[in-house]
Design an enzyme around this catalytic site. Structure first.
Site, mmCIF file in Angstrom:
data_model
loop_
_atom_site.group_PDB
_atom_site.id
_atom_site.type_symbol
_atom_site.label_atom_id
_atom_site.label_comp_id
_atom_site.label_asym_id
_atom_site.label_seq_id
_atom_site.Cartn_x
_atom_site.Cartn_y
_atom_site.Cartn_z
ATOM 1 N N ASP A 95 9.857 4.427 3.167
ATOM 2 C CA ASP A 95 10.070 3.971 1.201
ATOM 3 C C ASP A 95 11.622 5.265 0.735
ATOM 4 O OD1 ASP A 95 9.512 5.489 0.007
ATOM 5 O OD2 ASP A 95 7.515 4.438 0.261
ATOM 6 N N HIS A 110 12.222 9.401 9.975
ATOM 7 C CA HIS A 110 11.913 8.178 10.803
ATOM 8 C C HIS A 110 12.743 6.941 9.632
ATOM 9 C CE1 HIS A 110 7.515 9.713 11.451
ATOM 10 N NE2 HIS A 110 8.855 10.597 12.203
HETATM 11 P P1 NAD Z 1 -0.588 7.730 7.248
HETATM 12 O O1 NAD Z 1 -1.526 6.404 7.080
HETATM 13 O O2 NAD Z 1 -1.266 8.076 8.875
HETATM 14 O O3 NAD Z 1 -2.057 8.856 7.130
HETATM 15 C C1 NAD Z 1 -2.181 8.630 5.634
HETATM 16 C C2 NAD Z 1 -2.775 10.021 4.920
HETATM 17 O O4 NAD Z 1 -2.674 9.715 3.086
HETATM 18 C C3 NAD Z 1 -4.303 10.323 4.989
HETATM 19 O O5 NAD Z 1 -4.513 11.075 5.482
HETATM 20 C C4 NAD Z 1 -5.072 9.599 3.835
HETATM 21 O O6 NAD Z 1 -6.525 10.200 3.797
HETATM 22 C C5 NAD Z 1 -4.181 10.316 2.498
HETATM 23 N N1 NAD Z 1 -3.380 9.707 1.837
HETATM 24 C C6 NAD Z 1 -4.149 8.040 1.255
HETATM 25 N N2 NAD Z 1 -4.156 7.845 -0.139
HETATM 26 C C7 NAD Z 1 -3.552 8.593 -0.788
HETATM 27 C C8 NAD Z 1 -3.350 9.522 -1.688
HETATM 28 N N3 NAD Z 1 -3.246 8.885 -3.324
HETATM 29 N N4 NAD Z 1 -3.140 10.625 -2.109
HETATM 30 C C9 NAD Z 1 -3.079 11.682 -1.520
HETATM 31 N N5 NAD Z 1 -3.496 11.731 0.251
HETATM 32 C C10 NAD Z 1 -3.265 10.318 0.288
HETATM 33 O O7 NAD Z 1 0.287 7.890 7.236
HETATM 34 P P2 NAD Z 1 1.488 9.051 7.951
HETATM 35 O O8 NAD Z 1 1.402 10.577 8.130
HETATM 36 O O9 NAD Z 1 2.228 9.555 7.109
HETATM 37 O O10 NAD Z 1 1.717 8.584 9.283
HETATM 38 C C11 NAD Z 1 3.522 8.150 9.595
HETATM 39 C C12 NAD Z 1 3.979 6.891 9.334
HETATM 40 O O11 NAD Z 1 3.427 5.731 8.522
HETATM 41 C C13 NAD Z 1 5.552 7.385 9.240
HETATM 42 O O12 NAD Z 1 5.614 6.798 11.048
HETATM 43 C C14 NAD Z 1 5.887 6.262 7.922
HETATM 44 O O13 NAD Z 1 7.364 6.371 9.271
HETATM 45 C C15 NAD Z 1 4.911 5.383 8.152
HETATM 46 N N6 NAD Z 1 5.088 4.790 6.841
HETATM 47 C C16 NAD Z 1 5.235 5.048 6.378
HETATM 48 C C17 NAD Z 1 5.326 4.026 4.677
HETATM 49 C C18 NAD Z 1 6.225 4.750 3.659
HETATM 50 O O14 NAD Z 1 7.317 4.609 3.632
HETATM 51 N N7 NAD Z 1 5.365 4.428 2.674
HETATM 52 C C19 NAD Z 1 4.395 3.520 4.596
HETATM 53 C C20 NAD Z 1 3.660 3.296 5.730
HETATM 54 C C21 NAD Z 1 4.035 3.838 6.661
#
Ligand code: NAD
Length: 234
Positions: A95, A110
């Site tokens: 994003d 990514h």
């Molecule tokens: P993940 O979904 O594996 O992990 C998310 C983490 O965030 C978890 O550990 C969770 O406990 C924590 N979390 C959730 N809500 C939270 C909050 N309000 N405050 C603090 N922590 C919180 O995500 P990741 O580790 O980034 O996985 C990697 C992949 O996800 C990447 O490859 C990325 O490209 C992709 N991705 C990106 C987006 C985006 O751009 N917003 C969205 C979804 C996935």
């Protein structure tokens, strides 16, 4: 007396954008927005069913226009602006919420949802609307070659040399809202730590790499990141 750190490196993951309304990567069923990762986020899926993959990212791209940066994105932009040393922002997120909050020079390891590239000639540009297989590449004019500028599973993240360099020089390394499941990002803490950085994890809960961090702030990013930034700015 507080010691000023000259170099802070921050890694963010999907959790920092969760409170803006963007789904994190894995919910408890192991799905991303109701899809299996193997169906939408790997080159094999794109080769097998490009229309499905394009539809998935078209929805994510459109969804991005409906959300706003939250207090955690804003706090990191403030850290970059007001901290007397270097603050480098690495993100796994595709994003643009860090940029919209005012952060500069964000390293999107990514890729970025609002960019596309041609798998044939390499042309790359910003792209706001939907993308379909029939959109011709503006450079080589072929169809069925444009794809979202997303690093899929099985592909190599961007700018790894630069990332390794900043991690080796970091005096503080912070990982925010990332589960530690996806490599190489999950290994950044050990590299930074090996080179002497103090490490902090900010997450709503413990992760599988929590044990590698010196310090933990557990709670929502909007609260904990803002708190940590206040502390860094003294
Ligand atoms: P993940 O979904 O594996 O992990 C998310 C983490 O965030 C978890 O550990 C969770 O406990 C924590 N979390 C959730 N809500 C939270 C909050 N309000 N405050 C603090 N922590 C919180 O995500 P990741 O580790 O980034 O996985 C990697 C992949 O996800 C990447 O490859 C990325 O490209 C992709 N991705 C990106 C987006 C985006 O751009 N917003 C969205 C979804 C996935």
């Amino acid at each position: 007396m507080q010691t000023a750190h000259r170099s802070i490196v921050v890694l963010t993951g999907a959790g920092i954008s969760a409170e803006s309304g963007l789904a994190t990567f894995r919910d408890k069923d192991g799905l991303w927005e109701g899809h299996r990762v193997e169906d939408v986020a790997c080159p094999e899926a794109f080769a097998r069913d490009p229309a499905r993959v394009q539809r998935f990212y078209n929805l994510r791209r459109a969804g991005l226009q409906t959300v706003e940066p939250n207090a955690a994105h804003l706090a990191l932009a403030r850290l970059q602006r007001d901290y007397p040393g270097e603050v480098t922002l690495l993100t796994q997120n595709v994003d643009d919420l860090h940029e919209r909050a005012g952060s500069q020079g964000v390293i999107h390891m990514h890729g970025e949802l609002l960019k596309v590239f041609c798998g044939r000639c390499g042309w790359k540009r910003g792209w706001q609307g939907d993308l379909t297989g029939s959109d011709p590449c503006p450079s080589c004019e072929r169809t069925h070659t444009l794809r979202p500028d997303i690093v899929w599973f099985g592909e190599i993240p961007y700018r790894m040399d630069e990332i390794e360099d900043v991690l080796m020089r970091a005096e503080v390394f912070a990982a925010i809202g990332t589960s530690g499941h996806v490599y190489p990002a999950a290994g950044f803490v050990s590299l930074a730590r090996f080179h002497g950085a103090a490490t902090i994890e900010i997450n709503a809960q413990g992760t599988q790499v929590s044990g590698q961090f010196d310090r933990h702030l557990v709670g929502p990013a909007t609260v904990e990141v803002a708190r940590w930034v206040e502390e860094c700015l003294g």
